[in-house]
Design an enzyme around this catalytic site. Structure first.
Site, PDB file in Angstrom:
ATOM      1  N   TYR A 123    -121.348  41.243-112.821  1.00 50.38           N
ATOM      2  CA  TYR A 123    -120.844  40.690-114.082  1.00 50.38           C
ATOM      3  C   TYR A 123    -119.841  41.673-114.682  1.00 50.38           C
ATOM      4  O   TYR A 123    -120.168  42.826-114.938  1.00 50.38           O
ATOM      5  CB  TYR A 123    -121.981  40.436-115.074  1.00 50.38           C
ATOM      6  CG  TYR A 123    -121.524  39.671-116.296  1.00 50.38           C
ATOM      7  CD1 TYR A 123    -121.609  38.291-116.335  1.00 50.38           C
ATOM      8  CD2 TYR A 123    -120.958  40.332-117.390  1.00 50.38           C
ATOM      9  CE1 TYR A 123    -121.152  37.567-117.433  1.00 50.38           C
ATOM     10  CE2 TYR A 123    -120.492  39.624-118.489  1.00 50.38           C
ATOM     11  CZ  TYR A 123    -120.595  38.241-118.506  1.00 50.38           C
ATOM     12  OH  TYR A 123    -120.133  37.534-119.586  1.00 50.38           O
ATOM     13  N   GLN A 185    -124.392  31.325-118.888  1.00 49.74           N
ATOM     14  CA  GLN A 185    -124.209  30.343-117.818  1.00 49.74           C
ATOM     15  C   GLN A 185    -123.817  30.988-116.494  1.00 49.74           C
ATOM     16  O   GLN A 185    -124.210  30.531-115.421  1.00 49.74           O
ATOM     17  CB  GLN A 185    -123.192  29.269-118.220  1.00 49.74           C
ATOM     18  CG  GLN A 185    -121.788  29.767-118.536  1.00 49.74           C
ATOM     19  CD  GLN A 185    -121.617  30.159-119.985  1.00 49.74           C
ATOM     20  OE1 GLN A 185    -122.580  30.407-120.706  1.00 49.74           O
ATOM     21  NE2 GLN A 185    -120.370  30.216-120.433  1.00 49.74           N
ATOM     22  N   GLN A 253    -115.780  55.807-128.332  1.00 46.12           N
ATOM     23  CA  GLN A 253    -116.862  54.923-127.909  1.00 46.12           C
ATOM     24  C   GLN A 253    -117.198  53.885-128.978  1.00 46.12           C
ATOM     25  O   GLN A 253    -117.625  52.773-128.655  1.00 46.12           O
ATOM     26  CB  GLN A 253    -118.110  55.746-127.562  1.00 46.12           C
ATOM     27  CG  GLN A 253    -117.940  56.666-126.356  1.00 46.12           C
ATOM     28  CD  GLN A 253    -117.624  55.910-125.071  1.00 46.12           C
ATOM     29  OE1 GLN A 253    -118.016  54.767-124.890  1.00 46.12           O
ATOM     30  NE2 GLN A 253    -116.905  56.567-124.166  1.00 46.12           N
ATOM     31  N   HIS A 256    -115.664  50.269-128.781  1.00 41.32           N
ATOM     32  CA  HIS A 256    -116.148  49.233-127.861  1.00 41.32           C
ATOM     33  C   HIS A 256    -116.554  47.964-128.617  1.00 41.32           C
ATOM     34  O   HIS A 256    -116.169  46.866-128.254  1.00 41.32           O
ATOM     35  CB  HIS A 256    -117.341  49.744-127.054  1.00 41.32           C
ATOM     36  CG  HIS A 256    -116.953  50.439-125.793  1.00 41.32           C
ATOM     37  ND1 HIS A 256    -116.419  49.778-124.715  1.00 41.32           N
ATOM     38  CD2 HIS A 256    -117.032  51.734-125.424  1.00 41.32           C
ATOM     39  CE1 HIS A 256    -116.177  50.633-123.742  1.00 41.32           C
ATOM     40  NE2 HIS A 256    -116.534  51.829-124.144  1.00 41.32           N
ATOM     41  N   GLU A 320    -127.148  56.404-123.859  1.00 37.56           N
ATOM     42  CA  GLU A 320    -126.432  56.041-122.628  1.00 37.56           C
ATOM     43  C   GLU A 320    -125.608  57.234-122.127  1.00 37.56           C
ATOM     44  O   GLU A 320    -125.703  57.638-120.978  1.00 37.56           O
ATOM     45  CB  GLU A 320    -125.525  54.843-122.928  1.00 37.56           C
ATOM     46  CG  GLU A 320    -124.675  54.407-121.763  1.00 37.56           C
ATOM     47  CD  GLU A 320    -123.683  53.334-122.154  1.00 37.56           C
ATOM     48  OE1 GLU A 320    -123.118  52.691-121.246  1.00 37.56           O
ATOM     49  OE2 GLU A 320    -123.450  53.125-123.372  1.00 37.56           O
ATOM     50  N   GLU A 408    -164.088  47.582-103.237  1.00 40.94           N
ATOM     51  CA  GLU A 408    -163.262  46.678-104.033  1.00 40.94           C
ATOM     52  C   GLU A 408    -163.744  45.230-103.942  1.00 40.94           C
ATOM     53  O   GLU A 408    -163.150  44.340-104.567  1.00 40.94           O
ATOM     54  CB  GLU A 408    -161.799  46.773-103.590  1.00 40.94           C
ATOM     55  CG  GLU A 408    -161.193  48.151-103.866  1.00 40.94           C
ATOM     56  CD  GLU A 408    -159.691  48.196-103.613  1.00 40.94           C
ATOM     57  OE1 GLU A 408    -159.141  47.215-103.072  1.00 40.94           O
ATOM     58  OE2 GLU A 408    -159.066  49.208-103.973  1.00 40.94           O
TER      59      GLU A 408
END
Length: 421
Positions: A123, A185, A253, A256, A320, A408
């Site tokens: 993406y 979508q 930054q 953005h 980040e 078990e």
């Protein structure tokens, strides 16, 4: 304007800073369900719903990709090639460490080998902005890992087209298919597949909160890399840092988006005041000032604390990007382990790492840096474990196998082995 806080309790202050995480967005869920049910028709419907200029076919033709190269300058193409080469060098060095190994012990042979994921969807944000660098960051490690099918999706602009430089970047770096679609979508189409778009095994790439929410919901059916949401930058600086450089990095930054979170951690009240004053002087004249102002006012801050609390606070916030601008940056940065990326020294701005340093700018946000790092060939590689045993080896461990199975309450586990002896 950006606020200054005196911090005496690191954990309490960190807990007071909200993180922008995907929420249970009903609208996103409805889009995913619609695409799952109606396929291509639903994708086109939602593209036109959110972008009136959207048009079909969704997939770019070879001639459209070729034309994109003619629309960019020689300088732009050269910059893309350099970014590709530098990142490919880093990723190639990483994948060279993944060596298959076979261990043999008492008749049992265990092999671990590394293979590329079969298909991935990358993406690349777009629409009102252009992010060819994100195409580089997603496609290069996939190509280096030798993924056989690399799909790029990116939302078209107001003209119904993907930015030409983004198309060229995707193709240059090794994408096999490029589609003009975005938002929830696009994530749904990659995850579930449609008549004309085959599903992928994993979805990677950055996006806003809607895309992150869609990836989170789609992860029940398809692998994802991380929730890479709005940009985060932390700057850990002492009194030796150049306050103008610190201010410039915050602005770089913050531009953005209004959701970006940019802040300073310092032990110097003087630096805090200097940066605050410089920002006040800069903001009226900079480009994208409305976005920067909103970002710094709503999400930015300067935390002034003891030097011994700087690294613990950075670890608690897990940004980040973390820039370390101090007298001894290597020593200070060695105490920090949670950011997605750490940039050391005054000449390592995060803005440069976004493009051309050979590092990847697709990074975990929302505190997820505590458990993973940047996108890399590791995200496009799968480890397979192969095990083979002789009958004698199975017999030698059968008593212990029986003890564990009965402990078990899974008695047929042992019976499956005993039936062979």
């Amino acid at each position: 304007m950006i606020k200054i806080y005196r911090v005496s309790n690191v954990q309490k202050f960190a807990a007071s800073i909200p993180t922008k995480q995907p929420s249970n967005n009903k609208a996103v869920r409805l889009i995913l369900d619609d695409v799952k049910r109606r396929g291509d028709k639903a994708v086109l419907y939602h593209e036109k719903r959110f972008n009136k200029a959207a048009r079909g076919p969704l997939r770019l033709s070879k001639s459209e990709i070729k034309r994109a190269y003619g629309r960019i300058s020689k300088q732009e193409l050269a910059a893309l090639r350099l970014a590709r080469a530098r990142l490919a060098k880093t990723e190639s060095a990483t994948i060279s460490l993944l060596k298959s190994q076979t261990m043999s012990s008492n008749g049992v042979k265990t092999t671990r080998k590394f293979v590329p994921i079969r298909s991935v969807g990358c993406y690349v944000p777009g629409g009102l902005a252009r992010y060819p660098s994100s195409a580089v960051m997603c496609v290069v490690p996939a190509s280096t890992a030798r993924v056989k099918r690399i799909v790029v999706v990116s939302p078209p602009g107001i003209d119904g087209e993907i930015d030409s430089m983004t198309i060229a970047a995707a193709d240059l770096c090794g994408a096999h298919e490029i589609y003009r679609m975005g938002g929830a979508q696009a994530i749904a189409a990659l995850s579930y597949g449609t008549r004309n778009i085959s599903r992928v095994d994993k979805i990677v790439g950055p996006g806003g909160l809607i895309v992150s929410e869609a990836k989170y919901l789609a992860s029940r059916a398809t692998g994802i890399d991380m929730l890479a949401g709005p940009t985060e930058l932390g700057i850990m600086a002492d009194g030796s840092a150049n306050p103008r450089h610190v201010a410039l990095d915050l602005v770089s930054q913050a531009e953005h988006s209004r959701d970006a979170s940019c802040y300073i951690i310092t032990d110097s009240q003087r630096l805090a005041r200097s940066v605050q004053n410089i920002l006040s002087e800069m903001l009226p004249d900079i480009k994208r000032r409305d976005i920067v102002k909103a970002s710094l006012k709503n999400n930015g801050f300067i935390a002034v604390c003891k030097r011994s609390d700087m690294a613990p606070l950075a670890n608690a916030l897990a940004p980040e990007h973390l820039q370390v601008m101090a007298k001894n940056p290597a020593s200070l940065s060695s105490k920090v382990v949670t950011p997605g990326m750490i940039l050391i020294g005054g000449n390592s701005p995060s803005s440069a790492s976004d493009y051309i340093m050979g590092s990847n700018h697709v990074l975990p946000t929302g505190g997820h840096g505590a458990s993973r790092g940047s996108l890399s060939v590791l995200d496009f590689t799968k480890m397979i474990t192969l095990v083979s045993s002789t009958k004698r080896a199975l017999s030698n461990v059968s008593v212990h196998l029986q003890v564990l199975a009965e402990a078990e309450g899974l008695y047929n586990h042992y019976e499956a082995a005993r039936g062979r002896l």
